[in-house]
Scaffold this motif. Structure first.
Motif, PDB file in Angstrom:
ATOM      1  N   GLY A   1       0.788  -1.223   0.000  1.00  0.00           N
ATOM      2  CA  GLY A   1       0.000   0.000   0.000  1.00  0.00           C
ATOM      3  C   GLY A   1       0.820   1.271   0.000  1.00  0.00           C
ATOM      4  O   GLY A   1       0.277   2.356  -0.229  1.00  0.00           O
ATOM      5  N   TYR A   2       2.102   1.162   0.253  1.00  0.00           N
ATOM      6  CA  TYR A   2       2.993   2.329   0.174  1.00  0.00           C
ATOM      7  C   TYR A   2       3.533   2.396  -1.252  1.00  0.00           C
ATOM      8  O   TYR A   2       4.220   1.476  -1.707  1.00  0.00           O
ATOM      9  CB  TYR A   2       4.135   2.189   1.173  1.00  0.00           C
ATOM     10  CG  TYR A   2       4.979   3.435   1.335  1.00  0.00           C
ATOM     11  CD1 TYR A   2       4.699   4.369   2.322  1.00  0.00           C
ATOM     12  CD2 TYR A   2       6.062   3.684   0.483  1.00  0.00           C
ATOM     13  CE1 TYR A   2       5.467   5.503   2.469  1.00  0.00           C
ATOM     14  CE2 TYR A   2       6.837   4.820   0.620  1.00  0.00           C
ATOM     15  CZ  TYR A   2       6.534   5.730   1.626  1.00  0.00           C
ATOM     16  OH  TYR A   2       7.292   6.879   1.775  1.00  0.00           O
ATOM     17  N   VAL A   3       3.193   3.459  -1.978  1.00  0.00           N
ATOM     18  CA  VAL A   3       3.513   3.499  -3.406  1.00  0.00           C
ATOM     19  C   VAL A   3       4.430   4.669  -3.749  1.00  0.00           C
ATOM     20  O   VAL A   3       4.411   5.707  -3.095  1.00  0.00           O
ATOM     21  CB  VAL A   3       2.217   3.590  -4.260  1.00  0.00           C
ATOM     22  CG1 VAL A   3       1.345   2.370  -4.047  1.00  0.00           C
ATOM     23  CG2 VAL A   3       1.431   4.865  -3.937  1.00  0.00           C
ATOM     24  N   TRP A   4       5.245   4.461  -4.761  1.00  0.00           N
ATOM     25  CA  TRP A   4       6.071   5.522  -5.318  1.00  0.00           C
ATOM     26  C   TRP A   4       6.363   5.174  -6.768  1.00  0.00           C
ATOM     27  O   TRP A   4       6.104   4.066  -7.218  1.00  0.00           O
ATOM     28  CB  TRP A   4       7.350   5.716  -4.507  1.00  0.00           C
ATOM     29  CG  TRP A   4       8.345   4.609  -4.579  1.00  0.00           C
ATOM     30  CD1 TRP A   4       9.440   4.512  -5.393  1.00  0.00           C
ATOM     31  CD2 TRP A   4       8.363   3.404  -3.777  1.00  0.00           C
ATOM     32  NE1 TRP A   4      10.126   3.340  -5.159  1.00  0.00           N
ATOM     33  CE2 TRP A   4       9.496   2.653  -4.170  1.00  0.00           C
ATOM     34  CE3 TRP A   4       7.532   2.904  -2.779  1.00  0.00           C
ATOM     35  CZ2 TRP A   4       9.809   1.421  -3.598  1.00  0.00           C
ATOM     36  CZ3 TRP A   4       7.837   1.679  -2.208  1.00  0.00           C
ATOM     37  CH2 TRP A   4       8.961   0.952  -2.606  1.00  0.00           C
ATOM     38  N   THR A   5       6.887   6.148  -7.511  1.00  0.00           N
ATOM     39  CA  THR A   5       7.086   5.970  -8.955  1.00  0.00           C
ATOM     40  C   THR A   5       8.471   6.437  -9.368  1.00  0.00           C
ATOM     41  O   THR A   5       8.974   7.437  -8.849  1.00  0.00           O
ATOM     42  CB  THR A   5       6.033   6.774  -9.746  1.00  0.00           C
ATOM     43  OG1 THR A   5       4.726   6.441  -9.285  1.00  0.00           O
ATOM     44  CG2 THR A   5       6.130   6.470 -11.234  1.00  0.00           C
ATOM     45  N   GLU A   6       9.085   5.708 -10.281  1.00  0.00           N
ATOM     46  CA  GLU A   6      10.318   6.144 -10.918  1.00  0.00           C
ATOM     47  C   GLU A   6      10.009   6.487 -12.369  1.00  0.00           C
ATOM     48  O   GLU A   6       9.409   5.678 -13.088  1.00  0.00           O
ATOM     49  CB  GLU A   6      11.392   5.046 -10.881  1.00  0.00           C
ATOM     50  CG  GLU A   6      12.004   4.802  -9.519  1.00  0.00           C
ATOM     51  CD  GLU A   6      13.100   3.745  -9.559  1.00  0.00           C
ATOM     52  OE1 GLU A   6      13.410   3.241 -10.672  1.00  0.00           O
ATOM     53  OE2 GLU A   6      13.626   3.414  -8.485  1.00  0.00           O
ATOM     54  N   TYR A   7      10.405   7.671 -12.794  1.00  0.00           N
ATOM     55  CA  TYR A   7      10.230   8.106 -14.183  1.00  0.00           C
ATOM     56  C   TYR A   7      11.598   8.096 -14.861  1.00  0.00           C
ATOM     57  O   TYR A   7      12.495   8.860 -14.481  1.00  0.00           O
ATOM     58  CB  TYR A   7       9.622   9.507 -14.226  1.00  0.00           C
ATOM     59  CG  TYR A   7       8.231   9.561 -13.639  1.00  0.00           C
ATOM     60  CD1 TYR A   7       7.111   9.300 -14.414  1.00  0.00           C
ATOM     61  CD2 TYR A   7       8.036   9.877 -12.290  1.00  0.00           C
ATOM     62  CE1 TYR A   7       5.831   9.348 -13.873  1.00  0.00           C
ATOM     63  CE2 TYR A   7       6.762   9.924 -11.746  1.00  0.00           C
ATOM     64  CZ  TYR A   7       5.667   9.658 -12.538  1.00  0.00           C
ATOM     65  OH  TYR A   7       4.398   9.710 -11.994  1.00  0.00           O
ATOM     66  N   HIS A   8      11.762   7.210 -15.841  1.00  0.00           N
ATOM     67  CA  HIS A   8      13.046   7.069 -16.513  1.00  0.00           C
ATOM     68  C   HIS A   8      13.151   8.088 -17.647  1.00  0.00           C
ATOM     69  O   HIS A   8      12.249   8.228 -18.474  1.00  0.00           O
ATOM     70  CB  HIS A   8      13.212   5.644 -17.016  1.00  0.00           C
ATOM     71  CG  HIS A   8      13.520   4.685 -15.902  1.00  0.00           C
ATOM     72  ND1 HIS A   8      14.631   3.889 -15.886  1.00  0.00           N
ATOM     73  CD2 HIS A   8      12.865   4.430 -14.733  1.00  0.00           C
ATOM     74  CE1 HIS A   8      14.656   3.171 -14.767  1.00  0.00           C
ATOM     75  NE2 HIS A   8      13.584   3.482 -14.061  1.00  0.00           N
ATOM     76  N   LEU A   9      14.288   8.778 -17.692  1.00  0.00           N
ATOM     77  CA  LEU A   9      14.462   9.945 -18.550  1.00  0.00           C
ATOM     78  C   LEU A   9      15.451   9.681 -19.680  1.00  0.00           C
ATOM     79  O   LEU A   9      16.444   8.969 -19.494  1.00  0.00           O
ATOM     80  CB  LEU A   9      14.953  11.138 -17.716  1.00  0.00           C
ATOM     81  CG  LEU A   9      14.172  11.450 -16.438  1.00  0.00           C
ATOM     82  CD1 LEU A   9      14.844  12.586 -15.669  1.00  0.00           C
ATOM     83  CD2 LEU A   9      12.722  11.805 -16.764  1.00  0.00           C
ATOM     84  N   ASP A  10      15.182  10.282 -20.820  1.00  0.00           N
ATOM     85  CA  ASP A  10      16.091  10.254 -21.962  1.00  0.00           C
ATOM     86  C   ASP A  10      16.990  11.484 -21.854  1.00  0.00           C
ATOM     87  O   ASP A  10      16.532  12.616 -21.962  1.00  0.00           O
ATOM     88  CB  ASP A  10      15.293  10.278 -23.262  1.00  0.00           C
ATOM     89  CG  ASP A  10      16.165  10.118 -24.495  1.00  0.00           C
ATOM     90  OD1 ASP A  10      17.409  10.247 -24.371  1.00  0.00           O
ATOM     91  OD2 ASP A  10      15.617   9.863 -25.577  1.00  0.00           O
ATOM     92  N   THR A  11      18.284  11.245 -21.628  1.00  0.00           N
ATOM     93  CA  THR A  11      19.221  12.357 -21.463  1.00  0.00           C
ATOM     94  C   THR A  11      19.866  12.786 -22.773  1.00  0.00           C
ATOM     95  O   THR A  11      20.612  13.765 -22.810  1.00  0.00           O
ATOM     96  CB  THR A  11      20.340  11.972 -20.486  1.00  0.00           C
ATOM     97  OG1 THR A  11      21.114  10.921 -21.071  1.00  0.00           O
ATOM     98  CG2 THR A  11      19.758  11.510 -19.157  1.00  0.00           C
ATOM     99  N   GLY A  12      19.590  12.025 -23.851  1.00  0.00           N
ATOM    100  CA  GLY A  12      20.202  12.362 -25.132  1.00  0.00           C
ATOM    101  C   GLY A  12      21.606  11.803 -25.277  1.00  0.00           C
ATOM    102  O   GLY A  12      22.307  12.106 -26.240  1.00  0.00           O
ATOM    103  N   THR A  13      22.040  10.974 -24.319  1.00  0.00           N
ATOM    104  CA  THR A  13      23.377  10.376 -24.352  1.00  0.00           C
ATOM    105  C   THR A  13      23.242   8.868 -24.297  1.00  0.00           C
ATOM    106  O   THR A  13      22.466   8.334 -23.504  1.00  0.00           O
ATOM    107  CB  THR A  13      24.215  10.850 -23.148  1.00  0.00           C
ATOM    108  OG1 THR A  13      24.248  12.279 -23.138  1.00  0.00           O
ATOM    109  CG2 THR A  13      25.638  10.316 -23.230  1.00  0.00           C
ATOM    110  N   ASP A  14      24.001   8.164 -25.104  1.00  0.00           N
ATOM    111  CA  ASP A  14      23.933   6.710 -25.136  1.00  0.00           C
ATOM    112  C   ASP A  14      24.704   6.096 -23.972  1.00  0.00           C
ATOM    113  O   ASP A  14      25.581   6.725 -23.377  1.00  0.00           O
ATOM    114  CB  ASP A  14      24.497   6.174 -26.454  1.00  0.00           C
ATOM    115  CG  ASP A  14      23.634   6.559 -27.649  1.00  0.00           C
ATOM    116  OD1 ASP A  14      22.420   6.730 -27.450  1.00  0.00           O
ATOM    117  OD2 ASP A  14      24.182   6.696 -28.759  1.00  0.00           O
TER     118      ASP A  14
END
Length: 206
Positions: A77-90
């Motif tokens: 019931g304890y929730v959180w989110t990770e948002y994965h980002l495109d940094t423009g670098t491989d």
């Protein structure tokens, strides 16, 4: 005579109360219910994180990042989110993500892989890049992933979180009970310093 006056006063008082009560009922019937309070910092509509999701653009410290994927964690019931980002670098250097936890007030952190962490393990206080980190919490959570994240669509993850003086963070994650730890370094981000442009928008006025 006195009895008659008392009766008249009581009747008048009763009538006045009846009129007041009737007006109160009519006023209540014509008004809408009071809305429940809304957390102004939550991910929902109206807050500074409104629109955060896959395809959104996150502006942080002069750089724009596109959200490529997200992982939603639920630990009893304890929730959180990770948002994965495109940094423009491989490669590894191009990985970055935001963690957003609104369960106990909004807590947002910006993360990158911990370079040269080697075989660092989450055991007692740990030292990385000249800083000593102390353990603050650990556990395991079910997760669901969408978009581009590099992890399965669903499963169970284990985590251990550390923190150093000044708010610097160190995180350990693994995606199976016997898997190796992924180590990342993070820092708390004040929400008002982030700009979120929902998918399809490239500026506040677009």
């Amino acid at each position: 005579m006195v009895a008659v006056i008392v009766i008249v006063v009581l009747v008048a008082l009763g009538a006045a109360i009846g009129i007041w009560w009737s007006k109160r009922d009519r006023a209540g019937a014509g008004s809408s219910a009071i809305a429940a309070p809304v957390d102004p910092l939550a991910e929902g509509p109206g807050g500074p994180l409104d629109g955060l999701g896959i395809g959104a653009v996150v502006s942080h410290q002069g750089h724009d990042y596109v959200v490529r994927g997200q992982i939603r964690f639920d630990e009893d019931g304890y929730v959180w989110t990770e948002y994965h980002l495109d940094t423009g670098t491989d490669g590894e250097a191009g990985r970055a993500w935001l963690s957003v936890d609104v369960s106990d007030g909004t807590d947002v952190a910006f993360w990158r892989p911990a370079d040269d962490a080697g075989e660092l393990e989450p055991s007692g206080p740990v030292t990385y890049a000249g800083r000593t980190y102390k353990k603050v919490e650990s556990g395991a959570a079910r997760f669901t992933a969408s978009g581009t994240t590099g992890v399965p669509d669903a499963g169970k993850a284990w985590y251990v979180d550390y923190q150093a003086e000044g708010g610097r963070r160190l995180g350990f994650e693994r995606w199976s009970s016997e898997g190796s730890w992924e180590v990342s370094v993070g820092e708390t981000v004040p929400v008002h310093l982030l700009e979120i442009y929902p998918a399809g928008r490239t500026s506040a006025g677009a």
